[in-house]
Write a protein that holds these residues in place. Structure first.
Motif: not given
Length: 288
Positions: A30-49
């Motif tokens: 998921s973080i690689r996809i977000a990076e490839d799509l051009g997101f400036e920032l990832g959010m790692f939420g407690g709920s998704v963790a």
């Protein structure tokens, strides 16, 4: 990109005049996809963790070790800066210090420490807050534990909906005076609340769970909101896709007629197949 560069990128976002929406990330793909799509920032939420690691709801069952290890996996997979929801710091102020140490070492660009009483107290059904004094102690412990000065530490409160707007502002001002880099608010339901908070504080604001009426980025920029969360749809979509695919296979649908699968090209991109192939040729002498 080194961890420090990731943190400086997040700081640049907070000091800019723009308001961005981060990509919700939870694992290496998921973080690689977000990076490839051009997101400036990832959010790692407690709920998704909690969902990704334990398969449990967001009730503070995940441990610091599990959270940090998942962050470490994402840091290895991608150079995208990540803001981590560190919940209550996994205990008291001394536990908060350990939380900072572990997440800093795991590559987080920034993290939030909140003043919610977690885990839920015995016999209580409503969300509760810790005292302002205890919350302030946690914030100070977090700042004291930081070794890389570029690591972003955010004071978070849900007091607007749990207690009152005045209480939220009092807490925010105290965290601001202690030296946090930004303020994170949840539970804001009206523009008047956000405007009061913006007028009473000076730091960059991060907004979570705002209603549709407050989704305009131009308006949020005016109120000094620099990061506006948009929920955690990716893990929800992934859950639905896995469920539908397994259900179809279980019911006898041939795998060759399944729809909605990642193409070979997409799979190759997110697994960095070309890069791995080049390394194999260079270090193992394999033919490409």
């Amino acid at each position: 990109m080194t961890f420090q560069k990731r943190r400086k990128t997040l700081r640049a976002t907070l000091s800019s005049s723009a308001c961005i929406r981060p990509g919700s990330v939870y694992d290496a793909i998921s973080i690689r996809i977000a990076e490839d799509l051009g997101f400036e920032l990832g959010m790692f939420g407690g709920s998704v963790a909690s969902l990704a690691v334990l398969g449990d709801p967001d009730i503070a069952l995940i441990t610091l070790t599990e959270l940090a290890e998942q962050m470490r996996r994402m840091s290895r997979a991608s150079a995208l800066p990540v803001l981590v929801d560190a919940d209550h710091g996994y205990g008291n102020a001394l536990n908060v210090r350990r939380t900072i140490e572990e997440l800093e070492a795991a590559g987080a660009a920034g993290l939030t420490i909140e003043d919610t009483l977690l885990p839920q107290a015995f016999g209580e059904t409503k969300t509760q807050l810790i005292s302002l004094e205890e919350g302030l102690g946690k914030v100070k412990a977090a700042l004291d534990a930081r070794r890389d000065p570029s690591l972003v530490i955010v004071g978070r409160t849900g007091a607007v909906s749990i207690a009152s707007l005045d209480d939220a502002i009092e807490r925010a001002r105290a965290y601001e005076a202690a030296g946090v880099d930004a303020l994170f608010f949840t539970g804001i339901k009206a523009k008047a609340e956000l405007e009061a908070i913006s007028g009473a504080t000076r730091l960059p604001l991060i907004l979570g769970g705002a209603p549709e009426a407050m989704s305009d980025l131009a308006y949020l920029r005016e109120q000094r909101v620099r990061i506006a969360l948009q929920g955690h749809a990716p893990i929800s979509a992934a859950t639905k896709a896995v469920y539908d695919t397994l259900k179809a296979l279980r019911e006898g649908l041939p795998s060759k007629v399944l729809t909605g699968l990642a193409s070979a090209d997409l799979t190759a991109r997110v697994t960095r197949e070309t890069l791995v192939g080049a390394r194999s040729a260079l270090f193992l002498g394999t033919k490409r």
